[in-house]
Design an enzyme around this catalytic site. Structure first.
Site, PDB file in Angstrom:
ATOM      1  N   PRO A  23       0.918  -1.163  -0.087  1.00  0.00           N
ATOM      2  CA  PRO A  23       0.018   0.140   0.169  1.00  0.00           C
ATOM      3  C   PRO A  23       1.030   1.284  -0.065  1.00  0.00           C
ATOM      4  O   PRO A  23       1.760   1.331   0.786  1.00  0.00           O
ATOM      5  CB  PRO A  23      -0.647   0.025   1.371  1.00  0.00           C
ATOM      6  CG  PRO A  23       0.189  -0.902   2.325  1.00  0.00           C
ATOM      7  CD  PRO A  23       0.889  -1.797   1.297  1.00  0.00           C
ATOM      8  N   MET A  24       0.709   2.149  -0.881  1.00  0.00           N
ATOM      9  CA  MET A  24       1.436   3.299  -0.929  1.00  0.00           C
ATOM     10  C   MET A  24       0.796   4.573  -1.432  1.00  0.00           C
ATOM     11  O   MET A  24      -0.074   4.628  -2.370  1.00  0.00           O
ATOM     12  CB  MET A  24       2.360   3.175  -2.229  1.00  0.00           C
ATOM     13  CG  MET A  24       3.462   2.234  -1.861  1.00  0.00           C
ATOM     14  SD  MET A  24       4.763   1.653  -3.352  1.00  0.00           S
ATOM     15  CE  MET A  24       3.477   0.914  -4.406  1.00  0.00           C
ATOM     16  N   MET A  25       0.697   5.441  -0.314  1.00  0.00           N
ATOM     17  CA  MET A  25      -0.241   6.724  -0.403  1.00  0.00           C
ATOM     18  C   MET A  25       0.057   7.445  -1.608  1.00  0.00           C
ATOM     19  O   MET A  25       1.267   7.540  -2.055  1.00  0.00           O
ATOM     20  CB  MET A  25       0.307   7.591   0.541  1.00  0.00           C
ATOM     21  CG  MET A  25      -0.204   7.267   2.035  1.00  0.00           C
ATOM     22  SD  MET A  25      -2.071   6.723   2.211  1.00  0.00           S
ATOM     23  CE  MET A  25      -2.771   8.560   2.432  1.00  0.00           C
ATOM     24  N   GLN A  76      -6.215  -1.448   3.522  1.00  0.00           N
ATOM     25  CA  GLN A  76      -5.409  -1.109   4.588  1.00  0.00           C
ATOM     26  C   GLN A  76      -6.103   0.267   5.308  1.00  0.00           C
ATOM     27  O   GLN A  76      -6.573   1.186   4.663  1.00  0.00           O
ATOM     28  CB  GLN A  76      -4.074  -0.285   4.076  1.00  0.00           C
ATOM     29  CG  GLN A  76      -3.616  -0.264   5.296  1.00  0.00           C
ATOM     30  CD  GLN A  76      -1.891  -0.037   5.256  1.00  0.00           C
ATOM     31  OE1 GLN A  76      -1.603   1.233   4.753  1.00  0.00           O
ATOM     32  NE2 GLN A  76      -1.100  -0.781   5.485  1.00  0.00           N
ATOM     33  N   CYS A 106       3.366   3.111   9.106  1.00  0.00           N
ATOM     34  CA  CYS A 106       3.632   4.348   8.594  1.00  0.00           C
ATOM     35  C   CYS A 106       4.201   5.250   9.604  1.00  0.00           C
ATOM     36  O   CYS A 106       3.795   5.327  10.342  1.00  0.00           O
ATOM     37  CB  CYS A 106       2.354   4.768   7.803  1.00  0.00           C
ATOM     38  SG  CYS A 106       2.683   6.306   6.841  1.00  0.00           S
ATOM     39  N   LYS A 147       0.177  -4.760   9.325  1.00  0.00           N
ATOM     40  CA  LYS A 147       1.636  -4.646   8.563  1.00  0.00           C
ATOM     41  C   LYS A 147       2.196  -3.420   9.538  1.00  0.00           C
ATOM     42  O   LYS A 147       1.834  -2.671  10.118  1.00  0.00           O
ATOM     43  CB  LYS A 147       1.359  -3.680   7.249  1.00  0.00           C
ATOM     44  CG  LYS A 147       2.669  -3.596   6.568  1.00  0.00           C
ATOM     45  CD  LYS A 147       2.426  -2.795   5.219  1.00  0.00           C
ATOM     46  CE  LYS A 147       3.894  -2.761   4.296  1.00  0.00           C
ATOM     47  NZ  LYS A 147       4.705  -1.723   4.831  1.00  0.00           N
ATOM     48  N   HIS A 179       7.746  -4.806   7.749  1.00  0.00           N
ATOM     49  CA  HIS A 179       8.832  -4.043   7.113  1.00  0.00           C
ATOM     50  C   HIS A 179       9.870  -4.308   8.055  1.00  0.00           C
ATOM     51  O   HIS A 179      10.120  -3.700   8.958  1.00  0.00           O
ATOM     52  CB  HIS A 179       8.495  -2.663   7.094  1.00  0.00           C
ATOM     53  CG  HIS A 179       9.285  -1.672   6.256  1.00  0.00           C
ATOM     54  ND1 HIS A 179       8.894  -0.677   5.433  1.00  0.00           N
ATOM     55  CD2 HIS A 179      10.730  -1.634   6.020  1.00  0.00           C
ATOM     56  CE1 HIS A 179       9.826   0.063   4.832  1.00  0.00           C
ATOM     57  NE2 HIS A 179      11.093  -0.679   5.140  1.00  0.00           N
ATOM     58  N   ARG A 243       8.043   0.346  -4.020  1.00  0.00           N
ATOM     59  CA  ARG A 243       8.107   1.137  -5.278  1.00  0.00           C
ATOM     60  C   ARG A 243       8.697   0.478  -6.680  1.00  0.00           C
ATOM     61  O   ARG A 243       8.279   1.277  -7.726  1.00  0.00           O
ATOM     62  CB  ARG A 243       9.158   2.339  -4.600  1.00  0.00           C
ATOM     63  CG  ARG A 243       8.594   3.171  -3.784  1.00  0.00           C
ATOM     64  CD  ARG A 243       9.612   4.122  -3.107  1.00  0.00           C
ATOM     65  NE  ARG A 243      10.421   3.290  -2.096  1.00  0.00           N
ATOM     66  CZ  ARG A 243      11.494   3.639  -1.713  1.00  0.00           C
ATOM     67  NH1 ARG A 243      12.097   4.517  -1.957  1.00  0.00           N
ATOM     68  NH2 ARG A 243      12.155   2.821  -0.862  1.00  0.00           N
TER      69      ARG A 243
END
Length: 346
Positions: A23-25, A76, A106, A147, A179, A243
Site C-alpha cells: 500500500p502506497m499513499m 488498509q 507508516c 503491517k 517491514h 516502489r
C-alpha cells in the site's frame, strides 16, 4: 462480472499473499491497481491507507470504491480506536474487501499525530484490542491482518517485535507483513525512513521460526522477483514489494504468475496497454481525466527502447483539455517506432 462468494474471496486473498504490492499513499489507487492486475492475475494488491475516522466520522465511503476485477485486493486502514476501526472494517467488508489490514508501520507526521501507524509499535496492547474488535465486526467476511515495522526509535527490535507479534497473534491475527526496518519517528523524514534505517531480514526470518503458525511476509528493500523467490525458498510465507513494482511493473509483475505462483504466462506490456483501453474509455465517458490513469502507466516500458518517448508523450499530452485515447495511441506508436529503429541499428 459475477461476484465471487465471500469464502472463496477470503481463501483466494490468503493464497495470493505469496507476493503482494505494498500500500502506497498517492500511488496505489484504484486505477493503479487495475493496471497492475493486467500484469498479474494472482498477486495480492493493496489500497492506499484509508483512515478509519474518514470513513466513520467523515462518511467518505467513496474511498472504498474499487472494481471487482481488481480482486484479490486488500483494504488498509489507519486508526487507533478499537470501536472506530471495527466500524471501518465492517464498511470495508461490506464493500467487498476480503482482507482488512491495520497499518502499524507508516512513519509520516500526519499518521504520528493521529496516534496510528508506526507509533502503535509502542502499544501492542492497543493494537491487540483494535484487531480483536475488527475481527468481531467482520466475522468470516474478511481476514484481519497487520503491517508493522520491526520497532521504532530506541526500541530493541529483537525484544519488541516478538512481544508485538505474540500479542496480536493472541488476539486472533494469523497473517502479518513486517517491514524489516525500524521507523525513526524522531529525526528522520518519511522518505528517509524508507531507506536509512538498516534492514534486518534475519530478524524477520527468526520470527518465522519462532511463530511457525503465523503467515509472515517480509517487506523493505526488495526490488526483484529473484529476491522475492529467495525469501520464499528460505521459508518465509510471502514477500511484499513497493516502489519497484510501481516504477517498473513490467519487470516485477509481468513474470509473477508463472515464476511465483507456477501458473499462467508472462504479460507483455504492449498487450497491457491494449487491455487498458476499454477501462480508460469508460473512465473518460464518466467524466474522468486521462492523467488520473496515465500517470500510473509512465513506467510500463522502463529499461526498454522508447521508454523515454513513451513517458514524454503521456506526460505532456494527458493533461491537455479533452485528452483521450489518442494520446495513449500516439505514445504507443512513437515508442514502437523508436524500438524498431533501435533494433535496426544493432
Amino acid at each position: 462480472m459475477r461476484e465471487e462468494p465471500v469464502r472463496q474471496r477470503v481463501s483466494k486473498v490468503r493464497s495470493a499473499a505469496r507476493l503482494s504490492v505494498a500500500p502506497m499513499m498517492d500511488w496505489t489507487d484504484r486505477h493503479c491497481r487495475f493496471l497492475h492486475r493486467q500484469f498479474s492475475a494472482r498477486t495480492l494488491l493493496y489500497t492506499e491507507m484509508v483512515t478509519a475516522p474518514a470513513l466513520v466520522r467523515g462518511g467518505a465511503t467513496h474511498l472504498l470504491d474499487h472494481d471487482a476485477r481488481e480482486q484479490p485486493v486488500a483494504l488498509q486502514l489507519g486508526g487507533s480506536d478499537p470501536g472506530e476501526l471495527a466500524e471501518a472494517a465492517a464498511l470495508g467488508a461490506d464493500a467487498g474487501y476480503p482482507e482488512i489490514n491495520l497499518n502499524c508501520g507508516c512513519p509520516s507526521d500526519r499518521v504520528k499525530s493521529g496516534l496510528f501507524g508506526a507509533v502503535l509499535m509502542a502499544d501492542p496492547a492497543r493494537v491487540a484490542a483494535c484487531v480483536s474488535a475488527m475481527a468481531q465486526s467482520v466475522g468470516d467476511r474478511a481476514e484481519i491482518t497487520v503491517k508493522c515495522r520491526i520497532g521504532i526509535d530506541d526500541q530493541t527490535p529483537a525484544t519488541v517485535l516478538p512481544d508485538f507479534l505474540q500479542q496480536i497473534a493472541d488476539a486472533g491475527v494469523s497473517r502479518v507483513t513486517v517491514h524489516a526496518r525500524k521507523a525513526w519517528l524522531q529525526g528522520l523524514s518519511p522518505k528517509e525512513n524508507r531507506d536509512i534505517p538498516p534492514l534486518d531480514y534475519d530478524l524477520v526470518l527468526r520470527m518465522k521460526d519462532r511463530f511457525p503458525n503465523l503467515h509472515l511476509s517480509v517487506n523493505g528493500g526488495i526490488t526483484t522477483l529473484d529476491q522475492a523467490q529467495g525469501f520464499l525458498d528460505r521459508g518465509i510465507d510471502g514477500v511484499m514489494i513497493g516502489r519497484a513494482a510501481y516504477h517498473d511493473p513490467a519487470s516485477v509483475l509481468s513474470r509473477a504468475d508463472p515464476e511465483i505462483y507456477g501458473q499462467g504466462t508472462a504479460a507483455d506490456p504492449d498487450k497491457v496497454v491494449t487491455a487498458m483501453r476499454p477501462y480508460i474509455a469508460a473512465h473518460l465517458e464518466q467524466g474522468g481525466k486521462l492523467h488520473q490513469i496515465s500517470r500510473h502507466m509512465l513506467g510500463l516500458f522502463t529499461g526498454r527502447p522508447g521508454a523515454r518517448i513513451w513517458r514524454r508523450h503521456l506526460s505532456e499530452g494527458a493533461h491537455r483539455p479533452g485528452a483521450g485515447l489518442e494520446v495513449v495511441d500516439a505514445a504507443q506508436t512513437a515508442r514502437t517506432e523508436a524500438e524498431a529503429t533501435t533494433a535496426e541499428t544493432l
